[in-house]
Scaffold this active site. Structure first.
Site, PDB file in Angstrom:
ATOM      1  N   ASP A  69       0.836  -1.206   0.000  1.00  0.00           N
ATOM      2  CA  ASP A  69       0.000   0.000   0.000  1.00  0.00           C
ATOM      3  C   ASP A  69       0.871   1.255   0.000  1.00  0.00           C
ATOM      4  OD1 ASP A  69      -2.348  -1.479   0.011  1.00  0.00           O
ATOM      5  OD2 ASP A  69      -2.425  -1.585   2.194  1.00  0.00           O
TER       6      ASP A  69
ATOM      7  N   LYS B  51     -12.403  -4.779  -3.603  1.00  0.00           N
ATOM      8  CA  LYS B  51     -13.653  -4.899  -2.831  1.00  0.00           C
ATOM      9  C   LYS B  51     -14.851  -4.419  -3.644  1.00  0.00           C
ATOM     10  CE  LYS B  51     -11.370  -4.434   1.639  1.00  0.00           C
ATOM     11  NZ  LYS B  51     -10.034  -4.021   1.201  1.00  0.00           N
TER      12      LYS B  51
ATOM     13  N   HIS C 289     -18.389  -3.870  -5.150  1.00  0.00           N
ATOM     14  CA  HIS C 289     -19.714  -3.833  -4.530  1.00  0.00           C
ATOM     15  C   HIS C 289     -20.585  -2.984  -5.455  1.00  0.00           C
ATOM     16  CE1 HIS C 289     -22.165  -3.126  -0.563  1.00  0.00           C
ATOM     17  NE2 HIS C 289     -22.898  -3.558  -1.554  1.00  0.00           N
ATOM     18  N   ASP C 290     -21.325  -3.637  -6.339  1.00  0.00           N
ATOM     19  CA  ASP C 290     -22.101  -2.885  -7.333  1.00  0.00           C
ATOM     20  C   ASP C 290     -23.215  -3.798  -7.830  1.00  0.00           C
ATOM     21  OD1 ASP C 290     -22.825  -1.016  -9.375  1.00  0.00           O
ATOM     22  OD2 ASP C 290     -20.749  -0.320  -9.439  1.00  0.00           O
TER      23      ASP C 290
ATOM     24  N   PRO D 157     -25.095  -6.581 -10.082  1.00  0.00           N
ATOM     25  CA  PRO D 157     -24.490  -7.823 -10.574  1.00  0.00           C
ATOM     26  C   PRO D 157     -23.811  -7.691 -11.938  1.00  0.00           C
ATOM     27  CG  PRO D 157     -26.614  -8.283  -9.580  1.00  0.00           C
ATOM     28  CD  PRO D 157     -26.468  -6.800  -9.581  1.00  0.00           C
ATOM     29  N   ASN D 158     -24.453  -7.012 -12.887  1.00  0.00           N
ATOM     30  CA  ASN D 158     -23.880  -6.927 -14.231  1.00  0.00           C
ATOM     31  C   ASN D 158     -22.537  -6.180 -14.233  1.00  0.00           C
ATOM     32  OD1 ASN D 158     -24.111  -7.150 -17.216  1.00  0.00           O
ATOM     33  ND2 ASN D 158     -24.087  -4.916 -17.030  1.00  0.00           N
ATOM     34  N   THR D 159     -22.477  -5.102 -13.479  1.00  0.00           N
ATOM     35  CA  THR D 159     -21.241  -4.301 -13.434  1.00  0.00           C
ATOM     36  C   THR D 159     -20.110  -5.110 -12.804  1.00  0.00           C
ATOM     37  OG1 THR D 159     -22.581  -2.320 -13.250  1.00  0.00           O
ATOM     38  CG2 THR D 159     -20.289  -2.122 -12.551  1.00  0.00           C
TER      39      THR D 159
ATOM     40  N   ARG E  95       1.121  -2.104   6.456  1.00  0.00           N
ATOM     41  CA  ARG E  95       1.894  -1.027   7.079  1.00  0.00           C
ATOM     42  C   ARG E  95       3.018  -1.488   7.994  1.00  0.00           C
ATOM     43  NH1 ARG E  95      -3.456   2.062   8.592  1.00  0.00           N
ATOM     44  NH2 ARG E  95      -4.085  -0.120   8.523  1.00  0.00           N
TER      45      ARG E  95
HETATM   46  O1  C5P Z   1      -1.531  -2.025   6.692  1.00  0.00           O
HETATM   47  P1  C5P Z   1      -2.328  -3.208   7.120  1.00  0.00           P
HETATM   48  O2  C5P Z   1      -1.491  -4.346   7.647  1.00  0.00           O
HETATM   49  O3  C5P Z   1      -3.477  -2.839   8.014  1.00  0.00           O
HETATM   50  O4  C5P Z   1      -2.938  -3.747   5.763  1.00  0.00           O
HETATM   51  C1  C5P Z   1      -4.040  -4.600   5.686  1.00  0.00           C
HETATM   52  C2  C5P Z   1      -4.519  -4.594   4.280  1.00  0.00           C
HETATM   53  O5  C5P Z   1      -5.641  -5.466   4.170  1.00  0.00           O
HETATM   54  C3  C5P Z   1      -4.973  -3.226   3.770  1.00  0.00           C
HETATM   55  O6  C5P Z   1      -4.518  -3.110   2.434  1.00  0.00           O
HETATM   56  C4  C5P Z   1      -6.476  -3.270   3.799  1.00  0.00           C
HETATM   57  O7  C5P Z   1      -7.043  -2.550   2.735  1.00  0.00           O
HETATM   58  C5  C5P Z   1      -6.755  -4.768   3.641  1.00  0.00           C
HETATM   59  N1  C5P Z   1      -7.995  -5.251   4.232  1.00  0.00           N
HETATM   60  C6  C5P Z   1      -8.313  -5.066   5.551  1.00  0.00           C
HETATM   61  N2  C5P Z   1      -9.515  -5.523   6.046  1.00  0.00           N
HETATM   62  C7  C5P Z   1     -10.370  -6.169   5.263  1.00  0.00           C
HETATM   63  C8  C5P Z   1     -10.046  -6.390   3.929  1.00  0.00           C
HETATM   64  C9  C5P Z   1      -8.826  -5.924   3.445  1.00  0.00           C
HETATM   65  O8  C5P Z   1      -7.518  -4.522   6.303  1.00  0.00           O
HETATM   66  N3  C5P Z   1     -11.484  -6.648   5.741  1.00  0.00           N
END
Ligand code: C5P
Length: 241
Positions: free
Chosen positions: A14, A65, A67-68, A70-72, A213
């Site tokens: 990220d 992620k 979320h829209d 079904p067709n899209t 992170r």
């Molecule tokens: O930086 P960190 O260790 O928190 O990263 C976790 C990653 O997992 C992030 O990219 C976040 O968008 C993703 N994520 C999350 N929780 C979810 C789905 C995905 O933290 N339920």
């Protein structure tokens, strides 16, 4: 569907720019397999960047992620499925029709793309869920969404490590678990609320742990990455993998 070769680590790269991501990823070629690309990096680098990461030998988990309607969603899944993406996320709250449309699009594309349903974000607790879905218990919501993912033929779910005791006994061998919210130490350090350490998540049955992170924002990301890899290897060794 639990991994027979043991759990593995997904690096959530990220960062802001593709060049920055590639500076982190280049030295990890051959040592790291799974890379998660989120919306910011995808917006910055697009499919061209994603294809470069795949060509460099990484398996790409595109965490958009979806979320829209079904067709899209089906049209987006079709495109990703034809481009060698390893895994893609959809919000389970998008509902049965959306999830089934995604599954059909993947099958139609003849792809091994792994479709993962996000149950409840790991940044949400009961209080935040009450604000978006009043009257819904956190555990019941997680369970019913996991069941929906299974019924709709998804390959797995994304859940918090704290959800694993609820999920693993009920869905082992049927849903892969992909688990962010990995943190050492107690207390809230950032937006992740339902967290656990790497070892605790593995102990509770995570198939893949997602770490972002704590690695990419560490003063020395490569050293942080190898420290996590060593911890993973130690756990695998102690657990017969
Ligand atoms: O930086 P960190 O260790 O928190 O990263 C976790 C990653 O997992 C992030 O990219 C976040 O968008 C993703 N994520 C999350 N929780 C979810 C789905 C995905 O933290 N339920």
């Amino acid at each position: 569907m639990t991994r027979r070769d043991g759990p593995d680590l997904i690096l959530a790269v990220d960062v802001k720019r593709p060049a920055e991501a590639e500076r982190i990823l280049d030295p990890l070629k051959g040592n790291l397999r799974y890379v998660k690309i989120g919306p910011r990096l995808f917006a910055a680098g697009g499919m061209r960047f994603v294809r470069r990461v795949i060509r460099a030998g990484f398996s790409v988990f595109l965490d958009l992620k979806l979320h829209d309607i079904p067709n899209t969603v089906a049209e987006a899944v079709d495109l990703f499925a034809r481009n060698g993406i390893w895994a893609l996320t959809l919000h389970a709250s998008g509902g049965e029709e959306m999830l089934r449309a995604a599954g059909s699009a993947k099958v139609g594309a003849g792809s091994a793309l792994m479709l993962l349903g996000v149950t409840v974000l790991t940044s949400m607790d009961q209080r935040s869920l009450d604000m978006t879905s009043p009257g819904s218990g956190l555990q019941g919501t997680i369970l019913s969404r996991a069941r929906l993912c299974e019924d709709c033929g998804l390959d797995g779910i994304v859940c918090s490590p704290r959800d694993l005791p609820l999920i693993v006994p009920r869905f082992t061998d049927r849903l892969v678990t992909v688990v962010p919210g990995i943190r050492d130490g107690q207390g809230v350090q950032d937006d992740q609320k339902r967290t656990a350490s790497l070892e605790d998540a593995l102990e509770m049955g995570a198939d893949y742990v997602v770490i972002g992170r704590p690695i990419v924002r560490a003063p020395l990301p490569l050293e942080a990455m190898s420290a996590y890899s060593e911890r993973l290897e130690r756990w695998r060794g102690n657990n017969g993998y």
